[in-house]
Scaffold this motif. Structure first.
Motif, PDB file in Angstrom:
ATOM      1  N   PRO A   1       5.908  -0.615   1.273  1.00 55.75           N
ATOM      2  CA  PRO A   1       5.631  -1.030  -0.121  1.00 55.75           C
ATOM      3  C   PRO A   1       6.536  -0.268  -1.086  1.00 55.75           C
ATOM      4  O   PRO A   1       7.172   0.726  -0.724  1.00 55.75           O
ATOM      5  CB  PRO A   1       4.169  -0.652  -0.299  1.00 55.75           C
ATOM      6  N   ASN A   2       6.577  -0.709  -2.341  1.00 53.46           N
ATOM      7  CA  ASN A   2       7.399   0.003  -3.327  1.00 53.46           C
ATOM      8  C   ASN A   2       6.606   0.458  -4.539  1.00 53.46           C
ATOM      9  O   ASN A   2       7.204   0.833  -5.559  1.00 53.46           O
ATOM     10  CB  ASN A   2       8.586  -0.863  -3.767  1.00 53.46           C
ATOM     11  N   VAL A   3       5.273   0.429  -4.445  1.00 56.75           N
ATOM     12  CA  VAL A   3       4.465   0.932  -5.551  1.00 56.75           C
ATOM     13  C   VAL A   3       3.149   1.470  -4.998  1.00 56.75           C
ATOM     14  O   VAL A   3       2.585   0.906  -4.058  1.00 56.75           O
ATOM     15  CB  VAL A   3       4.194  -0.175  -6.605  1.00 56.75           C
ATOM     16  N   ILE A   4       2.662   2.578  -5.586  1.00 60.92           N
ATOM     17  CA  ILE A   4       1.319   3.074  -5.280  1.00 60.92           C
ATOM     18  C   ILE A   4       0.635   3.425  -6.588  1.00 60.92           C
ATOM     19  O   ILE A   4       1.275   3.891  -7.544  1.00 60.92           O
ATOM     20  CB  ILE A   4       1.320   4.286  -4.318  1.00 60.92           C
ATOM     21  N   THR A   5      -0.666   3.178  -6.631  1.00 57.40           N
ATOM     22  CA  THR A   5      -1.476   3.447  -7.833  1.00 57.40           C
ATOM     23  C   THR A   5      -2.722   4.212  -7.401  1.00 57.40           C
ATOM     24  O   THR A   5      -3.789   3.620  -7.235  1.00 57.40           O
ATOM     25  CB  THR A   5      -1.875   2.141  -8.529  1.00 57.40           C
ATOM     26  N   PRO A   6      -2.625   5.520  -7.195  1.00 53.45           N
ATOM     27  CA  PRO A   6      -3.757   6.310  -6.678  1.00 53.45           C
ATOM     28  C   PRO A   6      -4.842   6.548  -7.719  1.00 53.45           C
ATOM     29  O   PRO A   6      -5.022   7.662  -8.226  1.00 53.45           O
ATOM     30  CB  PRO A   6      -3.095   7.624  -6.259  1.00 53.45           C
ATOM     31  N   ASN A   7      -5.583   5.476  -8.058  1.00 53.88           N
ATOM     32  CA  ASN A   7      -6.649   5.585  -9.061  1.00 53.88           C
ATOM     33  C   ASN A   7      -8.042   5.441  -8.458  1.00 53.88           C
ATOM     34  O   ASN A   7      -9.028   5.362  -9.181  1.00 53.88           O
ATOM     35  CB  ASN A   7      -6.452   4.535 -10.161  1.00 53.88           C
ATOM     36  N   GLY A   8      -8.147   5.360  -7.107  1.00 54.56           N
ATOM     37  CA  GLY A   8      -9.442   5.302  -6.449  1.00 54.56           C
ATOM     38  C   GLY A   8     -10.084   3.944  -6.395  1.00 54.56           C
ATOM     39  O   GLY A   8     -11.259   3.841  -6.021  1.00 54.56           O
TER      40      GLY A   8
ATOM     41  N   ASN B   1      -3.768   0.028  -3.075  1.00 52.15           N
ATOM     42  CA  ASN B   1      -2.504   0.766  -3.246  1.00 52.15           C
ATOM     43  C   ASN B   1      -2.728   2.234  -3.598  1.00 52.15           C
ATOM     44  O   ASN B   1      -1.924   2.841  -4.321  1.00 52.15           O
ATOM     45  CB  ASN B   1      -1.631   0.107  -4.328  1.00 52.15           C
ATOM     46  N   ASP B   2      -3.838   2.803  -3.110  1.00 52.67           N
ATOM     47  CA  ASP B   2      -4.129   4.210  -3.419  1.00 52.67           C
ATOM     48  C   ASP B   2      -3.226   5.167  -2.653  1.00 52.67           C
ATOM     49  O   ASP B   2      -3.062   6.318  -3.052  1.00 52.67           O
ATOM     50  CB  ASP B   2      -5.593   4.528  -3.107  1.00 52.67           C
ATOM     51  N   VAL B   3      -2.683   4.709  -1.528  1.00 49.22           N
ATOM     52  CA  VAL B   3      -1.789   5.539  -0.722  1.00 49.22           C
ATOM     53  C   VAL B   3      -0.539   4.742  -0.377  1.00 49.22           C
ATOM     54  O   VAL B   3      -0.514   3.501  -0.481  1.00 49.22           O
ATOM     55  CB  VAL B   3      -2.471   6.030   0.571  1.00 49.22           C
ATOM     56  N   PHE B   4       0.470   5.442   0.047  1.00 46.17           N
ATOM     57  CA  PHE B   4       1.725   4.835   0.482  1.00 46.17           C
ATOM     58  C   PHE B   4       1.540   4.386   1.938  1.00 46.17           C
ATOM     59  O   PHE B   4       1.713   5.162   2.860  1.00 46.17           O
ATOM     60  CB  PHE B   4       2.848   5.865   0.347  1.00 46.17           C
ATOM     61  N   LYS B   5       1.153   3.113   2.111  1.00 43.12           N
ATOM     62  CA  LYS B   5       0.802   2.592   3.432  1.00 43.12           C
ATOM     63  C   LYS B   5       1.949   1.751   3.990  1.00 43.12           C
ATOM     64  O   LYS B   5       2.336   0.737   3.402  1.00 43.12           O
ATOM     65  CB  LYS B   5      -0.474   1.749   3.361  1.00 43.12           C
ATOM     66  N   ILE B   6       2.465   2.199   5.134  1.00 43.49           N
ATOM     67  CA  ILE B   6       3.558   1.501   5.801  1.00 43.49           C
ATOM     68  C   ILE B   6       2.997   0.755   7.000  1.00 43.49           C
ATOM     69  O   ILE B   6       2.494   1.368   7.949  1.00 43.49           O
ATOM     70  CB  ILE B   6       4.654   2.489   6.258  1.00 43.49           C
ATOM     71  N   ASP B   7       3.061  -0.559   6.967  1.00 44.97           N
ATOM     72  CA  ASP B   7       2.575  -1.366   8.081  1.00 44.97           C
ATOM     73  C   ASP B   7       3.578  -1.375   9.228  1.00 44.97           C
ATOM     74  O   ASP B   7       4.792  -1.354   9.012  1.00 44.97           O
ATOM     75  CB  ASP B   7       2.323  -2.814   7.626  1.00 44.97           C
ATOM     76  N   GLY B   8       3.049  -1.448  10.449  1.00 46.01           N
ATOM     77  CA  GLY B   8       3.896  -1.605  11.628  1.00 46.01           C
ATOM     78  C   GLY B   8       4.343  -0.319  12.287  1.00 46.01           C
ATOM     79  O   GLY B   8       5.021  -0.358  13.328  1.00 46.01           O
ATOM     80  N   LEU B   9       3.972   0.835  11.733  1.00 46.04           N
ATOM     81  CA  LEU B   9       4.418   2.100  12.335  1.00 46.04           C
ATOM     82  C   LEU B   9       3.732   2.380  13.670  1.00 46.04           C
ATOM     83  O   LEU B   9       4.204   3.212  14.443  1.00 46.04           O
ATOM     84  CB  LEU B   9       4.146   3.263  11.378  1.00 46.04           C
ATOM     85  N   GLU B  10       2.595   1.690  13.939  1.00 42.46           N
ATOM     86  CA  GLU B  10       1.861   1.953  15.187  1.00 42.46           C
ATOM     87  C   GLU B  10       2.728   1.719  16.421  1.00 42.46           C
ATOM     88  O   GLU B  10       2.543   2.373  17.447  1.00 42.46           O
ATOM     89  CB  GLU B  10       0.618   1.061  15.258  1.00 42.46           C
ATOM     90  N   LEU B  11       3.674   0.782  16.326  1.00 36.82           N
ATOM     91  CA  LEU B  11       4.548   0.495  17.476  1.00 36.82           C
ATOM     92  C   LEU B  11       5.692   1.489  17.608  1.00 36.82           C
ATOM     93  O   LEU B  11       6.433   1.451  18.594  1.00 36.82           O
ATOM     94  CB  LEU B  11       5.123  -0.923  17.359  1.00 36.82           C
TER      95      LEU B  11
END
Length: 308
Positions: A225-232, A236-246
């Motif tokens: 992703p290119n945006v995070i909004t950590p407001n609870g 988008n509260d965290v910088f979540k990268i999909d697909g890293l499990e592989l």
């Protein structure tokens, strides 16, 4: 006056059978859903009766005969016209026969991507008190799942037609368990929901365990992703990268606009960076991934940190 009646009649499947109760109760077996009639044979001089199951009186069971369909020890007290009661008779132990089949379906726990083979295991167990016969397990594969073949030897016959796997087992004894291993592959990334069911000839009192569903997540490409909004708010509260499990062998670096490192993952990134302690603004990431074949690749980009 003490009247004791020890003799009951048992009627099975519309055929009259005479059974003489002993000190050790006679055992009567019927299939689940059937019934059996018990009756006092010699009714001379008797006025009414009280039937018992497992030593407790049965409500409204005061006739000379009683039709039973619940397991237990059945006895009767006879009452004369003068009001004299007999002792509890010897009785019949009624056993309800059934086969309780339980099916489960479990996929491999490891992460897999599209086109990568993985295993399912279907197990079926008989929790009943008699053998189950004519068992049929049906597994309807979803469109995103491709059947490759079975793994190892199996009891019974397995056929596959139009995405439907049919596993036929002639007999499954009480407490016996059989396992069928299947090799499959997913066509594309996404959630695969797969359900298996089981039936048999014998009656089954617990249909809740005759179906089992497995949910398998097929991992797609790495998406950053290119945006995070950590407001609870949970979005988008965290910088979540999909697909890293592989790609467990990777490292994530994050820098501010002056090139200073503000974050580095300690081992595989756990999708937990939220910009804590940093100001709003634009940050830059470097993701280094080591592929399964040993090659390395790097991905770079920017992140906008917005704090409401």
């Amino acid at each position: 006056m003490n009247i004791k009646r020890h003799i009951l009649l048992a009627f099975f499947f519309l055929l009259t059978n005479f059974a003489f109760a002993q000190t050790i109760p006679n055992v009567v077996r019927i299939r689940l859903g059937s019934s059996v009639k018990f009756a006092v044979r010699d009714q001379t001089g008797l006025y009414s009766y009280q039937w018992y199951r497992d030593g407790k009186p049965i409500a409204n069971a005061s006739g000379a005969a009683y039709t039973a369909s619940v397991a237990g020890l059945y006895q009767v007290i006879s009452i004369s016209a003068e009001g004299c009661k007999s002792d509890l008779s010897d009785g019949f132990l009624l056993i309800i026969e059934y086969a309780d089949l339980e099916v489960s379906k479990i996929s491999e726990k490891r992460y897999v991507g599209p086109g990568e083979a993985f295993e399912y295991q279907i197990s079926v167990q008989n929790n009943g008190i008699i053998d189950a016969t004519g068992i049929e397990v049906i597994d309807k594969l979803p469109s995103n799942l491709k059947f490759i073949g079975t793994i190892g030897e199996q009891i019974g016959n397995v056929t596959v037609a139009d995405q439907v796997i049919t596993w036929r087992i002639p007999t499954l004894a009480n407490k016996q368990k059989l396992v069928l291993s299947l090799n499959t592959t997913a066509i594309k990334a996404g959630t695969v929901v797969n359900t298996a069911s089981v039936t048999a000839i014998e009656p089954d009192p617990n249909l809740a365990n005759n179906m089992a569903t497995d949910i398998k997540e097929i991992i797609g490409d790495v998406v950053v992703p290119n945006v995070i909004t950590p407001n609870g708010d949970g979005r988008n509260d965290v910088f979540k990268i999909d697909g890293l499990e592989l790609h467990p062998n990777h490292t994530l670096f994050i820098f501010n606009r002056w090139g200073n490192e503000v974050y580095r993952s300690n081992g595989p990134y756990k999708n937990d960076w939220n910009g804590n302690g940093l100001n709003e603004g634009t940050y830059y990431y470097l993701l280094k991934i080591k592929e399964k074949n040993g090659s390395e690749r790097s991905t770079t980009g920017w992140i906008t940190l917005i704090k409401d």
